[in-house]
Design a protein around this motif. Structure first.
Motif, PDB file in Angstrom:
ATOM      1  N   GLU A 389       0.713  -0.906   0.100  1.00 53.16           N
ATOM      2  CA  GLU A 389      -0.068   0.086  -0.115  1.00 53.16           C
ATOM      3  C   GLU A 389       0.795   1.220  -0.072  1.00 53.16           C
ATOM      4  O   GLU A 389       0.379   2.284  -0.408  1.00 53.16           O
ATOM      5  N   VAL A 390       2.096   1.116   0.485  1.00 53.29           N
ATOM      6  CA  VAL A 390       2.887   2.285   0.580  1.00 53.29           C
ATOM      7  C   VAL A 390       3.396   2.955  -0.925  1.00 53.29           C
ATOM      8  O   VAL A 390       3.938   2.166  -1.686  1.00 53.29           O
ATOM      9  N   GLU A 391       3.516   4.010  -0.828  1.00 50.51           N
ATOM     10  CA  GLU A 391       4.116   4.978  -1.987  1.00 50.51           C
ATOM     11  C   GLU A 391       4.784   6.338  -1.524  1.00 50.51           C
ATOM     12  O   GLU A 391       4.313   6.744  -0.284  1.00 50.51           O
ATOM     13  N   ILE A 392       5.765   6.339  -1.939  1.00 45.26           N
ATOM     14  CA  ILE A 392       6.666   7.443  -1.444  1.00 45.26           C
ATOM     15  C   ILE A 392       6.898   8.693  -2.639  1.00 45.26           C
ATOM     16  O   ILE A 392       7.032   8.189  -3.677  1.00 45.26           O
ATOM     17  N   ASN A 393       7.207   9.731  -2.243  1.00 42.88           N
ATOM     18  CA  ASN A 393       7.432  10.968  -3.051  1.00 42.88           C
ATOM     19  C   ASN A 393       9.015  10.978  -3.178  1.00 42.88           C
ATOM     20  O   ASN A 393       9.681  11.119  -4.070  1.00 42.88           O
ATOM     21  N   ILE A 414      10.987  10.552   5.465  1.00 43.29           N
ATOM     22  CA  ILE A 414      10.134  10.060   4.257  1.00 43.29           C
ATOM     23  C   ILE A 414       8.963  10.918   3.960  1.00 43.29           C
ATOM     24  O   ILE A 414       8.294  10.992   4.866  1.00 43.29           O
ATOM     25  N   ALA A 415       8.906  11.448   2.641  1.00 44.53           N
ATOM     26  CA  ALA A 415       7.539  11.992   2.292  1.00 44.53           C
ATOM     27  C   ALA A 415       6.704  11.011   1.737  1.00 44.53           C
ATOM     28  O   ALA A 415       6.804  10.389   0.456  1.00 44.53           O
ATOM     29  N   ILE A 455      11.677   6.569  12.016  1.00 43.68           N
ATOM     30  CA  ILE A 455      11.090   7.324  10.753  1.00 43.68           C
ATOM     31  C   ILE A 455      10.371   8.585  10.879  1.00 43.68           C
ATOM     32  O   ILE A 455       9.687   8.721  11.925  1.00 43.68           O
ATOM     33  N   THR A 456      10.869   9.640  10.423  1.00 43.50           N
ATOM     34  CA  THR A 456       9.964  10.993  10.521  1.00 43.50           C
ATOM     35  C   THR A 456       9.395  11.044   8.859  1.00 43.50           C
ATOM     36  O   THR A 456      10.096  11.133   8.094  1.00 43.50           O
ATOM     37  N   SER A 457       7.973  11.115   9.358  1.00 50.76           N
ATOM     38  CA  SER A 457       7.043  11.067   8.236  1.00 50.76           C
ATOM     39  C   SER A 457       6.781  12.766   7.853  1.00 50.76           C
ATOM     40  O   SER A 457       6.568  13.481   8.691  1.00 50.76           O
ATOM     41  N   LEU A 458       7.133  13.290   6.463  1.00 44.47           N
ATOM     42  CA  LEU A 458       7.205  14.465   6.057  1.00 44.47           C
ATOM     43  C   LEU A 458       6.009  14.578   5.142  1.00 44.47           C
ATOM     44  O   LEU A 458       5.587  13.532   4.528  1.00 44.47           O
ATOM     45  N   PRO A 459       5.386  15.806   5.131  1.00 43.79           N
ATOM     46  CA  PRO A 459       4.183  16.060   3.983  1.00 43.79           C
ATOM     47  C   PRO A 459       4.940  15.896   2.762  1.00 43.79           C
ATOM     48  O   PRO A 459       6.151  15.826   2.470  1.00 43.79           O
TER      49      PRO A 459
END
Length: 502
Positions: A389-393, A414-415, A455-459
């Motif tokens: 399900e994961v997608e990253i920019n 990770i964005a 993990i630091t999740s970013l916009p």
């Protein structure tokens, strides 16, 4: 119609010529070496390094040390000042302007002898694809190249600009009529303004090929979908070929293909200001064909020896599969035993195919672990396969040596385009794969020197905003995949929520 028809016999001719030198790698490189030495004997560099008495590769090694840009800078400054016959005969016809991490702006010479290889290698990548697949219809439709501005400055009469802008002036005439965007739009400096204008021009066109660095192509797709509410396959139903280079495609693949809405063929290339090194010559074989006949003589330094006083310098016939090498080259643009900063691995010797594994100075070794770009990208690919399900920019990794609490760790910024259903499990899978890939990292985790990664999740737009703040949005610019300092990480969190997801 005529382009697609004529391209097939031309592709057969190009592939036959390519196979002729690819089947004689050592002989081909020896001829390139002899050509370079012969043509640079009377240059300042040639005289300073006794090219007159170079007969063998061993002679060359003894006289010419491995250099990076800083080491070669004095010679390049003489060229910039207008001197002739400094690094290569005459004057370069261009300077490719690049942003160095330690050297500031770099000016890489491009000679009249080297420019054809920059142009023809991109052409040959497409022709190799046509020869193998039979798909040539895309040539009769619209082709878009997301690149830097073709506006060039001059330095003492030498045209200067970004490589992609320079190359834009050499697009073959038979492709100009279906090349997009327009020249005027390509000249827009502000990336976001340029992107909106590109969309204005291309939205109603029959696009068949799109070329560019994956994160910027993704941004183009996102803006189109925001305007139309449709997947790219409905906006451009004949889009069938994606050409890319500059970064590993795998972290972007899932989101990019979801945006498109269908699988399409892709062609990976490996161009740089210093030369066009390799391209994907087959849809079925791993790696990129190393271009041994492109006016460049290659040397390979085992990456784990690179910072030693006297590392081994190997030629093409001495390399081994699966070993990380720093890529060093001498070229017909006047670069001599020049370390470009990239690391590569050979995945085939017949023919010689490579993968780009990272940057020799882009690593994390705050605790002696020496984690490299290839490892973090493999770990991310694995984790995304476990969490489909994961997608990253975009993402980058940095050490956190002095956390406010707990043990030091690696921080993954990770964005996400789509978050994991279970962030803790995603982080655990990522960390477990890192332990498999890097025994030093595993030992540090096992010995409680490091805690598992955080993990630091970013916009989604954090990396875009960061690049914009640095004046590096769009074109060929990209965020380093990892760093041994927190300079990039600390800047990035300013564009986020500053929260930690696990």
């Amino acid at each position: 119609m005529f382009r697609s028809i004529l391209s097939k016999p031309f592709a057969s001719w190009v592939v036959a010529r390519r196979n002729a030198w690819a089947n004689k790698p050592a002989e081909t490189q020896k001829k390139v070496f002899q050509y370079l030495i012969k043509n640079a004997k009377e240059t300042m560099f040639g005289k300073d390094h006794d090219f007159q008495n170079i007969r063998t590769y061993q002679d060359f090694q003894e006289r010419v040390p491995v250099r990076d840009y800083e080491d070669l800078k004095t010679y390049i400054e003489w060229v910039i000042e207008g001197w002739r016959d400094v690094l290569w005969k005459g004057k370069p016809i261009y300077f490719a302007k690049t942003s160095g991490t330690t050297s500031g702006t770099k000016y890489i010479p491009i000679s009249k002898e080297s420019i054809p290889y920059h142009i023809n290698s991109a052409r040959d990548a497409l022709l190799s694809y046509i020869h193998e697949t039979g798909n040539s219809q895309f040539l009769d439709k619209k082709l878009i190249f997301l690149s830097g501005s073709p506006v060039l400055d001059t330095k003492n009469g030498i045209l200067t600009g970004r490589l992609s802008g320079i190359v834009n002036h050499h697009v073959p005439a038979y492709l100009r009529s279906n090349q997009m965007p327009s020249y005027a739009t390509n000249c827009i400096e502000d990336w976001e303004d340029k992107l909106e204008k590109i969309i204005d021009e291309t939205l109603t066109q029959d696009m068949s090929l799109i070329s560019g660095i994956p994160p910027w192509v993704q941004m183009y797709f996102d803006r189109i979908q925001a305007r139309t509410g449709m997947p790219i396959k409905e906006v451009f139903p004949n889009f069938s070929v994606f050409v890319y280079g500059g970064v590993n495609f795998e972290p972007y693949r899932a989101k990019l293909f979801e945006s498109i809405g269908k699988p399409i063929d892709s062609i990976e290339t490996y161009p740089a200001s210093e030369g066009f090194f390799a391209y994907q010559d087959s849809q079925h074989a791993q790696g990129l064909l190393l271009l041994l006949n492109n006016g460049m003589f290659y040397e390979f330094i085992p990456a784990d020896e690179y910072f030693k006083e006297k590392p081994r310098r190997l030629t093409i016939e001495e390399v081994e599969l699966g070993v990380n090498y720093a890529l060093v080259l001498s070229s017909n643009a006047g670069l001599w035993a020049y370390s470009i900063g990239d690391t590569i691995k050979f995945v085939s010797k017949n023919p010689y195919r490579i993968i780009v594994s990272g940057r020799i100075k882009h690593f994390i070794s705050a605790f002696g672990e020496h984690v490299i770009g290839e490892e973090v990208e493999k770990a991310m690919k694995y984790a995304m396969e476990q969490h489909k399900e994961v997608e990253i920019n975009e993402f980058t990794v940095a050490p956190q040596v002095t956390p406010t609490e707990g043990l030091p760790h690696h921080e993954w910024l990770i964005a996400f385009a789509k978050l994991p259903n279970d962030m803790e499990k995603f982080a655990a899978d990522l960390d477990r794969k890192m332990c498999e890939l890097n025994s030093y990292y595993n030992d540090l985790i096992a010995g409680n020197i490091l805690r598992t990664l955080k993990i630091t999740s970013l916009p989604q737009d954090a990396f875009i905003n960061y690049m914009k703040s640095k004046g590096k949005l769009g074109g060929q610019n990209k965020v380093p995949r990892l760093s041994n300092t927190r300079e990039i990480a600390d800047e990035l969190v300013k564009f986020g929520w500053n929260d930690t997801e696990n």
